[in-house]
Motif scaffolding. Sequence first.
Motif, PDB file in Angstrom:
ATOM      1  N   ALA A 315       0.852  -1.188   0.000  1.00 50.93           N
ATOM      2  CA  ALA A 315       0.000   0.000   0.000  1.00 50.93           C
ATOM      3  C   ALA A 315       0.887   1.236   0.000  1.00 50.93           C
ATOM      4  N   LEU A 316       0.380   2.305  -0.636  1.00 50.18           N
ATOM      5  CA  LEU A 316       1.178   3.523  -0.791  1.00 50.18           C
ATOM      6  C   LEU A 316       0.299   4.743  -0.577  1.00 50.18           C
ATOM      7  N   ASP A 317       0.792   5.673   0.234  1.00 51.11           N
ATOM      8  CA  ASP A 317       0.138   6.968   0.414  1.00 51.11           C
ATOM      9  C   ASP A 317       1.216   8.024   0.236  1.00 51.11           C
ATOM     10  N   ILE A 318       1.148   8.804  -0.838  1.00 51.18           N
ATOM     11  CA  ILE A 318       2.197   9.775  -1.153  1.00 51.18           C
ATOM     12  C   ILE A 318       1.574  11.117  -1.460  1.00 51.18           C
ATOM     13  N   GLY A 319       2.260  12.181  -1.051  1.00 48.34           N
ATOM     14  CA  GLY A 319       1.745  13.510  -1.294  1.00 48.34           C
ATOM     15  C   GLY A 319       2.813  14.556  -1.113  1.00 48.34           C
ATOM     16  N   TRP A 393       8.309  15.763  -1.274  1.00 45.60           N
ATOM     17  CA  TRP A 393       7.203  14.809  -1.107  1.00 45.60           C
ATOM     18  C   TRP A 393       7.420  13.961   0.143  1.00 45.60           C
ATOM     19  N   ARG A 394       6.332  13.382   0.632  1.00 44.47           N
ATOM     20  CA  ARG A 394       6.357  12.426   1.727  1.00 44.47           C
ATOM     21  C   ARG A 394       5.551  11.211   1.316  1.00 44.47           C
ATOM     22  N   ALA A 395       5.904  10.085   1.908  1.00 48.63           N
ATOM     23  CA  ALA A 395       5.170   8.855   1.561  1.00 48.63           C
ATOM     24  C   ALA A 395       5.131   7.926   2.765  1.00 48.63           C
ATOM     25  N   THR A 396       3.987   7.254   2.927  1.00 52.72           N
ATOM     26  CA  THR A 396       3.853   6.152   3.879  1.00 52.72           C
ATOM     27  C   THR A 396       3.630   4.892   3.060  1.00 52.72           C
ATOM     28  N   ILE A 397       4.528   3.937   3.233  1.00 50.66           N
ATOM     29  CA  ILE A 397       4.511   2.746   2.381  1.00 50.66           C
ATOM     30  C   ILE A 397       4.466   1.502   3.252  1.00 50.66           C
ATOM     31  N   PRO A 417       8.372   5.001 -11.671  1.00 49.95           N
ATOM     32  CA  PRO A 417       8.388   5.885 -12.842  1.00 49.95           C
ATOM     33  C   PRO A 417       7.016   6.435 -13.186  1.00 49.95           C
ATOM     34  N   GLU A 418       5.968   5.663 -12.912  1.00 51.69           N
ATOM     35  CA  GLU A 418       4.625   6.125 -13.249  1.00 51.69           C
ATOM     36  C   GLU A 418       4.216   7.359 -12.439  1.00 51.69           C
ATOM     37  N   LEU A 419       4.905   7.580 -11.293  1.00 47.08           N
ATOM     38  CA  LEU A 419       4.641   8.772 -10.485  1.00 47.08           C
ATOM     39  C   LEU A 419       5.722   9.833 -10.674  1.00 47.08           C
ATOM     40  N   GLY A 420       6.592   9.611 -11.650  1.00 49.92           N
ATOM     41  CA  GLY A 420       7.657  10.566 -11.899  1.00 49.92           C
ATOM     42  C   GLY A 420       8.828  10.436 -10.946  1.00 49.92           C
ATOM     43  N   VAL A 441       3.847  -6.274   6.402  1.00 50.28           N
ATOM     44  CA  VAL A 441       4.357  -6.413   7.765  1.00 50.28           C
ATOM     45  C   VAL A 441       5.264  -5.254   8.171  1.00 50.28           C
ATOM     46  N   VAL A 442       5.735  -4.465   7.212  1.00 47.81           N
ATOM     47  CA  VAL A 442       6.647  -3.341   7.481  1.00 47.81           C
ATOM     48  C   VAL A 442       6.010  -2.054   6.965  1.00 47.81           C
ATOM     49  N   THR A 443       6.026  -1.041   7.803  1.00 48.68           N
ATOM     50  CA  THR A 443       5.557   0.282   7.392  1.00 48.68           C
ATOM     51  C   THR A 443       6.699   1.271   7.554  1.00 48.68           C
ATOM     52  N   VAL A 444       7.006   1.989   6.484  1.00 44.15           N
ATOM     53  CA  VAL A 444       8.044   3.017   6.544  1.00 44.15           C
ATOM     54  C   VAL A 444       7.446   4.343   6.114  1.00 44.15           C
ATOM     55  N   ASN A 445       7.867   5.384   6.807  1.00 48.80           N
ATOM     56  CA  ASN A 445       7.554   6.742   6.384  1.00 48.80           C
ATOM     57  C   ASN A 445       8.793   7.329   5.730  1.00 48.80           C
ATOM     58  N   LEU A 446       8.660   7.815   4.524  1.00 44.99           N
ATOM     59  CA  LEU A 446       9.781   8.361   3.756  1.00 44.99           C
ATOM     60  C   LEU A 446       9.571   9.852   3.530  1.00 44.99           C
ATOM     61  N   ILE A 447      10.664  10.595   3.494  1.00 46.31           N
ATOM     62  CA  ILE A 447      10.627  11.985   3.053  1.00 46.31           C
ATOM     63  C   ILE A 447      11.702  12.156   1.994  1.00 46.31           C
ATOM     64  N   ALA A 448      11.397  12.937   0.996  1.00 49.19           N
ATOM     65  CA  ALA A 448      12.347  13.152  -0.098  1.00 49.19           C
ATOM     66  C   ALA A 448      13.654  13.717   0.451  1.00 49.19           C
ATOM     67  N   ALA A 449      14.768  13.172  -0.001  1.00 53.45           N
ATOM     68  CA  ALA A 449      16.090  13.591   0.472  1.00 53.45           C
ATOM     69  C   ALA A 449      16.730  14.543  -0.529  1.00 53.45           C
ATOM     70  N   ASP A 450      17.497  15.482   0.001  1.00 58.01           N
ATOM     71  CA  ASP A 450      18.254  16.417  -0.826  1.00 58.01           C
ATOM     72  C   ASP A 450      19.733  16.235  -0.506  1.00 58.01           C
ATOM     73  N   PRO A 451      20.438  15.420  -1.285  1.00 58.14           N
ATOM     74  CA  PRO A 451      21.867  15.201  -0.989  1.00 58.14           C
ATOM     75  C   PRO A 451      22.670  16.491  -0.937  1.00 58.14           C
ATOM     76  N   ALA A 452      22.251  17.522  -1.688  1.00 57.78           N
ATOM     77  CA  ALA A 452      23.008  18.776  -1.717  1.00 57.78           C
ATOM     78  C   ALA A 452      22.950  19.517  -0.385  1.00 57.78           C
ATOM     79  N   SER A 453      22.031  19.124   0.506  1.00 56.59           N
ATOM     80  CA  SER A 453      21.945  19.818   1.793  1.00 56.59           C
ATOM     81  C   SER A 453      23.187  19.583   2.643  1.00 56.59           C
ATOM     82  N   PHE A 454      24.007  18.601   2.272  1.00 55.88           N
ATOM     83  CA  PHE A 454      25.239  18.334   3.011  1.00 55.88           C
ATOM     84  C   PHE A 454      26.459  18.972   2.360  1.00 55.88           C
TER      85      PHE A 454
END
Length: 683
Positions: A315-319, A393-397, A417-420, A441-454
Amino acid sequence: MPQVGAWLAAVWTAGGAGAFALKTAASIALNAAIAKVTAPKGPKPRDIQTEARESAAQRVRHLGRVRASGTVMFWDWTRVGGQRRLFKLLAVGQGGITGVEKVWLNDTLVSRSGEAVTTSPYNGRVSVRWRSGFGDELSGGAFATLQAGFGAWTAQHRLDGVGTILGEFDAVKGEDVAEVYSGGDPDITALIRGDRCYRPADGTYAWSDNLAIQLRDVFTHPLYGPLTLDDIDNASFIQAQLDCDDDLPKRGGGTIKRYSGGGSYSLSEPVVDVARRISDASAGQIYITTEGKIGFRVGKWRAPNHTIRGEHIVALDIGPGSGEFERVTTLIPKYVAPEIDWQETTADAWEDAAAIALYGESAEKELDVPWVQHHGQGRRLAKIKLAKLNPSWRATIKLRFWGLLLLEEETVRLHLPELGLSNAPAWVDSFAFDADGDEGVVTVNLIAADPASFNWTAAEEGDPPSTPPAISHEAPLLAAPVISSLVVMTNDGPPYMVLAVDDTTGPYYLGGQYWREGSTQRFDLEVQQTPSDGKIVARSLPNADRGQYNVQVAWYTTRLTGPATIGLGKRASEYATVTGIEVFANTTPPDAPAVISQSGTAGGSFTIIFAPDLGANYYRTSLWRGAPGSTFADATFMRWSYDTSSEVAITGSVPAGGARYWLQSENGSGKTSAAVLVGQYIP
């Protein structure tokens, strides 16, 4: 595949001592994540810098470099060698302190020579001593002067394992109290190097300002830590230690370590609060490994090891990353600044330019990082934090069992790819496991990462606060004495200097010293304090003939009685200084020598016969040689003639290229006659 599910169950259900360690480790990691939504707890720097006078004060431990005071353990007066003296003993750091680098009395930064304070108005009156609280100085209370002054303070008053500072304050006359001890005995604070950090790999201890070393010490110290080496993932802490020591460009040139700092904590506060302050100072993350251990990593971009694809997802919830009204576009780091005597202040704000362009500016928010002690480090942390607060973006997967691979991971790629999203990097913001879950069985919350922030450049460091000028706690100094005349007396035995100084109004006394150029030994001037014709006269002792001297005089509030009274804080004026005074016992030169005859040839020899001035001012005659056509200013000294005959002969050889010759006489003090041209011999 690692047996993560079985381990998680064991953490919460196992019993006995072994299970306690696992539960403690899991609690620290999980509670550290929860604590991120709250403000940092624990003592503030201003609290640590205040003397505590409590019978049940908390025990405070310091790590890294900290400005601190302490708890007053002893305060009393006694007489030492006839001098009434106050002794004040502070318990500064539990576990010990490894050094005292600076000392403040009240808010005045003072200089010291050994233990004696040399800054006015405390110079000659105050001493500051310290004991480490470990090694040969395990007993922090065992000061010899304290035990000698008070029979009640015995060797049994040990303060074992406590770093201490002892201030000794001499009493002063009533008229000086307001100047020296205004408000009572001054509070003592010091820039200290805190306790040594435990190195569990070999059981040794060493001071460090490396944040990963400090955090591992907080966890595993044999006396103060709740965990053992078996409870932590040592490899991750070693890597974090190396990452902290990365060299980054520094404004003005050179480099600075990626993460360093220091701070203080009470032994009574939860270890998770201490760990949070240290990890915040390094943009760090405390996590649980698949082996049930505590791991740690500092903020640094590391490429993901895994990629989430469509086949892994149940299951995917992204926004969007955050709503328009939830965004934070400006962070102001609050840190401890060495430039302003290690006080808390705010660094230059860090702005998210992209978010401001899209949504406009939001209210500024502070980023409280009390363990940080560098302006640029505070701004680096704000840059990293804003990138996580404003993701694209953020996502709960919900994932299948494959998702267990992400337990220890900080980053992952999301390939949809279908979501860009094509291998888009993301932070694993949270991880949850439910073996009985209906939808994965596993739920992860993701947030888009910006490698340039380092990424970081020296220009991004900003402007730290400027060091304020030192504040003088003394009355303004009078203008320097006016020296109306200075002469060298040569008609009264050996030469000496006499100077006349214009008298001044008020109860001031003239004092001064003189010294020979290049010498460190100074001598007092003899001063006639009773004015004559509005002048005060001072003279030196006999001076060396042909010496060069300097003189320095000033007004003082007390009559000087010798060198020991110079520099005791009683000087009332600026100095008047005269340098380069040449002393000659005889200032009258001899007459120039008279040439009777001369002859010579280029490449051959010359003979000069002259008559010297044989009066009282004659000492010797010099021969000089120059190239044909040259002047005396370009001539080279050849030799001396000390002959005192009425006619003196000088002979020698002439260079093949020819030469010119001069004679010049002088007296015993080096005063010379005019130079006399003898002749020129050319080919």
